[in-house]
Design a protein around this motif. Structure first.
Motif, short mmCIF file in Angstrom:
data_model
loop_
_atom_site.label_atom_id
_atom_site.label_comp_id
_atom_site.label_asym_id
_atom_site.label_seq_id
_atom_site.Cartn_x
_atom_site.Cartn_y
_atom_site.Cartn_z
N LEU A 290 0.81 -0.98 0.03
CA LEU A 290 -0.14 -0.01 -0.37
C LEU A 290 0.13 1.26 -0.11
O LEU A 290 0.30 2.52 -0.43
CB LEU A 290 -1.26 -0.17 1.49
N ASP A 291 2.29 1.05 0.61
CA ASP A 291 2.95 2.35 0.55
C ASP A 291 3.15 2.53 -1.07
O ASP A 291 3.48 3.80 -0.66
CB ASP A 291 3.50 2.35 1.68
N MET A 292 3.88 1.44 -1.22
CA MET A 292 4.27 1.89 -2.55
C MET A 292 3.65 1.67 -3.59
O MET A 292 4.23 2.07 -4.86
CB MET A 292 5.44 0.58 -3.40
N ASN A 293 2.30 1.40 -3.00
CA ASN A 293 1.27 1.60 -4.15
C ASN A 293 0.38 2.68 -4.54
O ASN A 293 -0.45 1.75 -3.31
CB ASN A 293 0.57 -0.04 -5.20
N PRO A 294 0.12 3.53 -3.77
CA PRO A 294 -1.17 4.66 -3.71
C PRO A 294 -2.73 4.03 -4.31
O PRO A 294 -3.40 4.58 -3.62
CB PRO A 294 -0.70 5.96 -3.39
N HIS A 295 -1.93 3.95 -5.41
CA HIS A 295 -3.21 3.81 -6.14
C HIS A 295 -3.72 2.91 -5.73
O HIS A 295 -5.44 2.75 -5.62
CB HIS A 295 -3.04 3.83 -7.97
N LEU A 296 -4.00 2.25 -4.40
CA LEU A 296 -4.60 0.52 -4.41
C LEU A 296 -5.60 1.26 -3.59
O LEU A 296 -6.68 0.67 -2.86
CB LEU A 296 -3.48 -0.78 -3.74
N ALA A 297 -5.13 2.42 -2.28
CA ALA A 297 -6.10 2.76 -1.90
C ALA A 297 -7.34 3.61 -2.33
O ALA A 297 -8.27 3.80 -2.08
CB ALA A 297 -5.71 2.96 0.13
N SER A 298 -6.33 5.06 -2.98
CA SER A 298 -6.95 5.85 -3.37
C SER A 298 -7.69 5.47 -4.76
O SER A 298 -9.21 6.32 -5.15
CB SER A 298 -6.08 6.29 -4.22
N LYS A 299 -7.76 4.08 -4.92
CA LYS A 299 -9.12 4.02 -6.06
C LYS A 299 -9.77 2.94 -5.20
O LYS A 299 -10.99 2.04 -5.84
CB LYS A 299 -8.07 2.87 -7.42
N GLY A 300 -10.12 2.40 -4.19
CA GLY A 300 -10.80 2.16 -3.91
C GLY A 300 -10.69 0.82 -3.77
O GLY A 300 -11.34 -0.39 -3.33
N TRP A 301 -8.78 0.35 -4.62
CA TRP A 301 -9.42 -1.58 -4.11
C TRP A 301 -9.54 -2.11 -3.52
O TRP A 301 -9.80 -3.10 -2.90
CB TRP A 301 -8.02 -1.94 -5.68
N VAL A 302 -8.28 -1.47 -2.13
CA VAL A 302 -7.97 -1.90 -0.85
C VAL A 302 -8.68 -1.22 0.38
O VAL A 302 -8.32 -0.23 0.45
CB VAL A 302 -7.29 -2.14 -0.66
N GLN A 303 -10.07 -1.34 0.92
CA GLN A 303 -10.53 -0.41 2.13
C GLN A 303 -10.41 -0.75 3.54
O GLN A 303 -10.39 0.16 4.17
CB GLN A 303 -11.61 -0.04 1.30
N ASN A 304 -9.90 -2.67 3.53
CA ASN A 304 -10.71 -3.09 5.01
C ASN A 304 -9.61 -4.00 5.43
O ASN A 304 -9.52 -4.42 3.97
CB ASN A 304 -11.80 -3.96 5.25
N VAL A 305 -8.25 -3.60 5.82
CA VAL A 305 -6.94 -4.32 6.17
C VAL A 305 -7.16 -5.34 7.67
O VAL A 305 -8.17 -4.72 8.52
CB VAL A 305 -5.82 -4.16 6.25
N ILE A 306 -7.46 -6.37 8.12
CA ILE A 306 -7.20 -7.22 8.94
C ILE A 306 -6.27 -7.83 9.33
O ILE A 306 -5.84 -8.40 8.70
CB ILE A 306 -8.96 -7.95 9.31
N ASN A 307 -5.45 -7.90 9.93
CA ASN A 307 -4.10 -8.78 10.55
C ASN A 307 -4.55 -8.91 11.97
O ASN A 307 -4.87 -9.18 13.40
CB ASN A 307 -2.74 -7.26 11.29
N LEU A 308 -3.58 -10.41 11.69
CA LEU A 308 -4.18 -11.65 12.71
C LEU A 308 -2.52 -12.08 13.59
O LEU A 308 -1.95 -11.99 12.47
CB LEU A 308 -4.77 -12.85 12.38
N ALA A 309 -2.02 -11.62 14.82
CA ALA A 309 -1.15 -12.15 15.80
C ALA A 309 -0.44 -11.37 14.20
O ALA A 309 0.80 -11.96 14.67
CB ALA A 309 -0.65 -13.92 15.37
N SER A 310 0.05 -10.06 14.46
CA SER A 310 0.42 -9.48 13.03
C SER A 310 2.14 -8.37 14.64
O SER A 310 1.38 -7.69 14.69
CB SER A 310 -0.02 -8.96 12.76
N PRO A 311 2.92 -8.65 14.38
CA PRO A 311 4.07 -7.67 14.73
C PRO A 311 4.16 -6.34 14.26
O PRO A 311 5.54 -6.10 13.93
CB PRO A 311 5.30 -8.79 15.54
#
Length: 836
Positions: A290-311
């Motif tokens: 998401l940091d290297m490809n801002p268009h993934l979020a700006s175009k609404g392709w990724v809007q929700n992320v769930i992290n399980l047991a992530s440091p």
């Protein structure tokens, strides 16, 4: 003070008492370790606290346009009973991943047939009317049952597998085993075949136009019909924590997979996009993508992320400093751009029972939850479930995944309505019954620790904490600290004068035992005191002393003491055990150093370096042959991407050989201490780079050119300083050999000569070493990108100390000493004047 400038020597009974106390203390630490590894640790971390989620999984491999052929894959989870995907099975053929293929290595599979599913195969199950909206996709195939669910992408973590998503996929189809009473087998089958009684979570808000009060009503009425199509990434069970390049390459493939899903499912104009569920270190691959490809979020392709047991705050078991630097940069950028991304991020921690990720490190920038608070632990039979769940259980626990499915459903509904991330997260807290909670995530973790302390007891909790694998990196750093503190702080300041008498009275063995015993008690006490000060809340003019790093605050002081003492045992075993044996073997195999001509320190060091570099072809040639055999490519040696790794790996092996197999002339004990510190520091500094270089040697291509800069940086900051320090010590050995030869010839006092000119330098080096040890003690439990700076600093100090030690052994000094021995100093001066 004693007359000789040291402290008064210890009495015999006191020395014996110190050895006895140190022995009992070490035995107690080993007992805690064994107790944790054999009894308390397995019982606490590996209990059956959850019901298993069952499925008849079949994974369909999909084609992804990418630069990572035959390595990373995108697969779609399907249930063998699902009628929507059964016509794809003959197309995939033997590439289909199921129960049978999980136990068979890919290299052992014969008669491979089938192909990857292409976009035109319509693996997303789009109806014809939606395909016709895009004229370029008019050739796409029709499918018998075009009823797709909400797309969810599963991203595995360190050494994780795509098959871990099968439980999440089962909840997506609603075939979860014997626990699902809401839908019978036949009802699920009919709904997937007809499309009735199933939905993807969109267009449900038309019944409730007012506020979010109707969400709970919608959830109760429509969640049972919510269907998710789960896709999973296959990184080949790659260790993402080994080197930062692995996370970056995984992030690149995450981007390609998202773009493939967007195109394959026609999500370009979708309001909800894709929900990502990341496990463990998969969160960093998603964050970097998401940091290297801002268009993934700006175009609404990724809007929700769930992290399980992530440091999310840092990777405790990562050794490579580049990984810590990448995590630090990602967190800094996330904190500054999180509001702009319009992405709702939820973090779920496994709690205290996660053996790899402490709960404190799982706190995210948005919403964080403990797994044991998200599902009804009273319904389970395991007592330990009150403290969370283990690292792998979190991806298959039926009760938790039921809640995760509900969270995804709510996020999909609220995203479809156009709510911002803050509003969506508030609703998630509401359905999880945590809206009225006034405690923060850190306070919940602290309460969990206090409850565990009350239930388990102090001693049992110490053994449980020691059994956690994420302390291995701290043990490595503590070994370096013990070496620095023992050889450059305690030994020169407090140990040499008080116990020097025992070398003559009771032998060198008793003296070494007393010296080690004092360090085994003093160094853990120093580290424990430092940890206590770091977590104490002292205030000076508005400045707080409380600086404990992440989960260091929850680390019991007893655990700190035991960990440090275990690291001290490892260090002293290396110095007095393994190092002693290797040194004896080396002196028998390698010939002793022959008499060298009298030279200056610099000239002698250059000469010794050239002599050592003769070993380089011996290490480089086997590497080249092994690379040729392993890779199986005739031109691999001439590929530009393999030249730098070959050079780097061979240099690492050369330095390691110099550290391990080299007999010395004098002062063997001090030399072994120095080389042990350099060896452990070098392993920590080059571990990740070495693994990455080996991967490059195997023929794994990397189009990024930054790897050359990283290897060059590692060479200049780690390999070169370590090599120079080794050469400085060997130069001192060679010049000492000359001194011994002169001593035998003149029968003069060696000790009197050796101390000439060192008194002034001694204070400077003592101050430098004290500063280095103090700084490392204060930061030993902190993981950051500057961890490896101790190697170049210590190497510089070693080179400088070797130079000053060799000053009275120089060629000019040898002539003066010889003249003194011959009682002919005036003759020497006259001959020198004539030469000038």
């Amino acid at each position: 003070m004693a007359p000789d400038g040291g402290v008064y020597p210890l009495k015999g009974k006191a020395a014996a008492g110190i050895i006895l106390v140190a022995t009992l203390s070490c035995l107690s630490s080993l007992a805690f370790l064994l107790w944790g590894l054999i009894i308390e640790g397995p019982n606490f971390y590996n209990g059956q606290e959850c019901k298993m989620t069952y499925s008849r999984f079949q994974f369909l491999p999909l084609h992804v346009p990418t630069d990572h052929p035959n390595r990373y894959r995108l697969l779609k989870f399907t249930d063998g009973r699902d009628p929507r995907h059964q016509h794809f099975y003959p197309i995939s053929g033997s590439l289909l991943e199921g129960y049978q293929t999980q136990n068979t290595k890919k290299s052992n599979r014969n008669n491979i047939n089938g192909r990857l599913l292409e976009l035109h195969d319509n693996w997303c199950l789009l109806p014809r009317e939606e395909i016709d909206k895009n004229t370029s996709h008019s050739e796409w195939s029709d499918v018998p049952y075009p009823h797709r669910g909400h797309p969810v992408l599963y991203v595995p973590g360190h050494w994780g597998s795509f098959s871990q998503s099968r439980s999440l996929g089962a909840h997506g189809t609603r075939w979860t085993g014997p626990y699902n009473d809401a839908k019978t087998h036949q009802k699920i089958f009919e709904s997937l075949r007809s499309g009735k009684g199933m939905h993807d979570g969109t267009q449900l808000f038309f019944k409730y136009h007012n506020s979010t009060d109707g969400i709970e009503v919608l959830k109760s009425q429509y969640q049972d019909d919510f269907v998710m199509d789960v896709f999973a990434l296959d990184f080949g069970e790659e260790g993402a924590a080994l080197h930062s390049s692995k996370i970056l390459k995984q992030a690149d493939f995450v981007t390609r997979a998202i773009e493939t899903l967007v195109e394959g499912c026609h999500l370009g104009d979708s309001q909800t996009g894709i929900t990502i569920v990341a496990h463990s270190l998969g969160a960093f691959a998603v964050s970097a993508s998401l940091d290297m490809n801002p268009h993934l979020a700006s175009k609404g392709w990724v809007q929700n992320v769930i992290n399980l047991a992530s440091p999310l705050q840092g990777i405790p078991y990562a050794v490579d400093s580049g990984v810590h630097k990448l995590v630090q940069n990602l967190n800094e950028r996330d904190s500054s751009t999180a509001a702009k991304r319009n992405v709702a991020t939820i973090s779920v921690s496994g709690g205290l029972r996660d053996e790899l990720i402490p709960p404190t490190l799982s706190e995210g920038p948005s919403a964080s939850f403990l797994a044991n608070l998200m599902h009804d632990t009273n319904a389970t039979t395991s007592f330990n479930s009150k403290f969370g769940m283990d690292h792998r259980c979190i991806v298959w626990c039926y009760d938790l995944l039921t809640q995760i499915r509900g969270v995804i459903f709510v996020l999909t509904m609220t995203t479809d309505r156009g709510m911002n991330p803050s509003e969506r997260l508030n609703i998630v807290r509401r359905i999880l019954h945590q809206t009225n909670h006034t405690t923060t995530f850190k306070e919940e973790v602290k309460t969990l620790h206090e409850r565990a302390l009350d239930v388990k007891g102090y001693a049992a909790l110490v053994s449980i904490q020691i059994a956690a694998p994420y302390y291995l990196n701290y043990l490595l750093k503590l070994c370096i600290l013990v070496g620095l503190a023992h050889s450059h702080l305690l030994r020169p300041l407090f140990l040499q004068h008080p116990i020097k008498q025992y070398e003559k009275q009771k032998g060198s063995m008793f003296k070494a035992g007393l010296e080690v015993s004092i360090s085994l008690l003093a160094i853990p006490s120093i580290v424990t005191t430092s940890s206590l000060l770091r977590r104490s809340e002292f205030h000076f003019f508005g400045w707080s002393l409380r600086q404990c790093y992440m989960h260091e605050c929850e680390l019991l002081l007893g655990t700190t003491f035991v960990l440090t003492q275990l690291a001290a045992l490892v260090y002293f075993i290396i110095v007095y055990g393994v190092g002693f044996v290797i040194d004896k073997i080396s002196r028998k195999i390698f010939s002793s150093q022959r008499q060298q001509l009298s030279r200056t320190f610099g000239t002698m060091m250059c000469y010794m370096s050239m002599q050592s570099l003769r070993l380089y072809p011996i290490t480089c040639l086997p590497l080249a042959v092994g690379l040729f055999v392993f890779a199986g490519e005739t031109d691999v040696m001439f590929v530009s991407t393999t030249i730098a790794p070959i050079v780097f790996v061979s240099l690492v092996i050369l330095v390691l050989l110099k550290l391990i197999f080299k007999p010395t002339a004098t002062n063997i004990e001090e030399r072994r201490m120095t080389f042990a510190i350099i060896l452990i520091s070098l392993i920590k500094a080059t571990y990740g780079k070495f693994i990455y270089a080996v991967a490059m040697m195997k023929g794994i291509r990397d189009d990024n050119k930054w790897y050359n800069n990283e290897m060059l940086g590692s060479f200049t900051s780690s390999l070169l300083p370590a090599f120079l320090a080794i050469m400085a010590v060997e130069t001192h050995d060679a010049m000492t050999q000359n001194m011994l030869h002169w001593k035998r010839r003149t029968k003069s006092d060696f000790d009197a000569v050796a101390v000439i000119g060192l008194n002034k330098a001694h204070r400077f080096f003592l101050f430098s070493n004290t500063f280095l040890v103090t700084w490392y003690v204060w930061n030993v439990f902190v993981n950051y990108a500057g961890d490896d700076i101790v190697l170049p600093l210590y190497s510089i100090i070693t080179v400088a100390m070797s130079y000053w030690k060799c000053y009275p052994l120089s060629a000019d000094a040898m002539n003066i000493y010889s003249a003194i021995a011959d009682d002919d100093l005036s003759l020497h001066s006259e001959s020198k004047d004539k030469d000038e």
